[in-house]
Write an enzyme that holds these catalytic residues in place. Structure first.
Site, PDB file in Angstrom:
ATOM      1  CG  ASP A   1       4.344  -2.413  -3.624  1.00 39.25           C
ATOM      2  OD1 ASP A   1       4.888  -2.257  -3.770  1.00 39.25           O
ATOM      3  OD2 ASP A   1       4.497  -2.819  -1.783  1.00 39.25           O
TER       4      ASP A   1
ATOM      5  CE1 TYR B   1       4.189  -2.129   3.637  1.00 38.73           C
ATOM      6  CE2 TYR B   1       4.312  -2.937   2.193  1.00 38.73           C
ATOM      7  CZ  TYR B   1       3.358  -2.239   2.802  1.00 38.73           C
ATOM      8  OH  TYR B   1       3.155  -1.800   1.620  1.00 38.73           O
TER       9      TYR B   1
ATOM     10  CE  LYS C   1       5.599   0.326  -0.711  1.00 39.07           C
ATOM     11  NZ  LYS C   1       5.381  -1.245  -1.307  1.00 39.07           N
TER      12      LYS C   1
ATOM     13  CG  HIS D   1       6.622   3.553   3.209  1.00 40.47           C
ATOM     14  ND1 HIS D   1       7.296   1.720   3.272  1.00 40.47           N
ATOM     15  CD2 HIS D   1       5.443   3.481   2.816  1.00 40.47           C
ATOM     16  CE1 HIS D   1       5.234   1.139   3.743  1.00 40.47           C
ATOM     17  NE2 HIS D   1       4.548   2.180   3.481  1.00 40.47           N
TER      18      HIS D   1
END
Length: 313
Positions: free
Chosen positions: A69, A74, A99, A132
């Protein structure tokens, strides 16, 4: 409402988890509302920097994780992609999630964000793509996800951090219901009523930050320590087991290989009713990490790409 497309019924090879005892135990799976099979435990890469992420993901896959994930916010999708390409595991045996973030909301922006994430990951399709945050033009984004899903570019679609009112409103207006809602969920924030709503909507819950990053004394809760000792496990393993026994997918994170193994070694024991009742008493009924109804938190997540603060709570 549409629940199936060409991916439905195309099952994976059996998922397995290698325990720290050297054996191989079956990992639980769940069938999503569209028929896609998803592992009940995966590996999250939130806050793992680019330079460490590739090795962490390679380690996780070598141990037995198959669900990985990540997210565009990120900023480590390329590292995840390199690990996927070099891990030696066939693509169809992996379940890859990413996401679209707030700044990528809107129909056209999300279409572009999807292609950008796919290129960074080095993939031809995604197993799961998520909105998200419940902010910005996520309705436009949802139309994009519906189209990408129907085109066979995504095996499952869903949302993150949608509270009951937003989730229900989306379900009332969507052509294809979200198959996943990824939420903060741990013993201090148990969200039982929300899980009941999701069950009725056939939306699978998935817990991010199942340990709440250890905040508010999570790992030193006397009840968790007592239950862990009873089963010969750690408090972290008890927390993960508590989630999966209630049908909640978990995605713990660690950069340490031994901790990764520990987190995966939860499939050889069961919590009993007394254990579950003790854990139920730990519910503080408030989040530890994200509250999308708090002004400081809304400001924080909108500015997260410029200033990656973990929480304002």
């Amino acid at each position: 409402m549409v629940f199936r497309n060409g991916w439905a019924g195309k099952l994976f090879h059996p998922f397995s988890a290698i325990s720290d005892k050297g054996g191989c135990s079956s990992m639980g799976t769940v069938k999503l509302s569209n028929g896609v099979i998803m592992p009940m435990e995966g590996f999250g890469v939130f806050q793992i920097p680019e330079e460490a992420c590739e090795q962490a993901v390679k380690d996780a896959i070598s141990i037995g994780y198959r669900l990985i994930d990540t997210a565009s916010s990120y900023q480590n999708e390329e590292a995840v992609g390199r690990a996927i390409q070099s891990c030696g595991i066939p693509r169809e045996e992996l379940f890859i999630t990413t996401k679209a973030y707030i700044q990528q909301m809107g129909y056209e922006k999300t279409k572009g964000a999807f292609e950008e994430s796919l290129n960074k990951l080095g993939l031809t399709y995604l197993d799961l793509y998520l909105v998200h945050m419940p902010f910005g033009d996520y309705y436009g984004s949802w139309r994009a996800l519906e189209e990408l899903y129907q085109e066979g570019k995504i095996r499952a679609i869903g949302v993150c951090n949608f509270l009951p009112d937003r989730l229900l409103d989306l379900c009332y207006n969507a052509k294809i219901l979200p198959q996943i809602n990824q939420i903060e969920r741990h013993p201090h924030y148990q969200r039982s009523e929300e899980l009941f709503l999701m069950k009725g909507l056939q939306v699978q819950p998935e817990a991010w930050a199942p340990f709440a990053e250890g905040l508010k004394g999570m790992f030193t809760e006397p009840a968790l320590l007592e239950i862990a000792q009873k089963h010969g496990k750690t408090p972290a393993q008890v927390i993960l087991r508590w989630n999966v026994q209630q049908g909640v997918i978990v995605i713990p994170k660690s950069v340490h290989k031994e901790r990764m193994k520990e987190n995966l070694d939860i499939w050889d024991f069961m919590l009993d009713s007394d254990d579950m009742e003790k854990i139920a008493t730990l519910d503080k009924d408030c989040p530890s990490m994200l509250d999308t109804r708090k002004i400081s938190e809304v400001k924080r997540v909108y500015d997260y790409l410029n200033n990656p603060v973990l929480t304002s709570l």
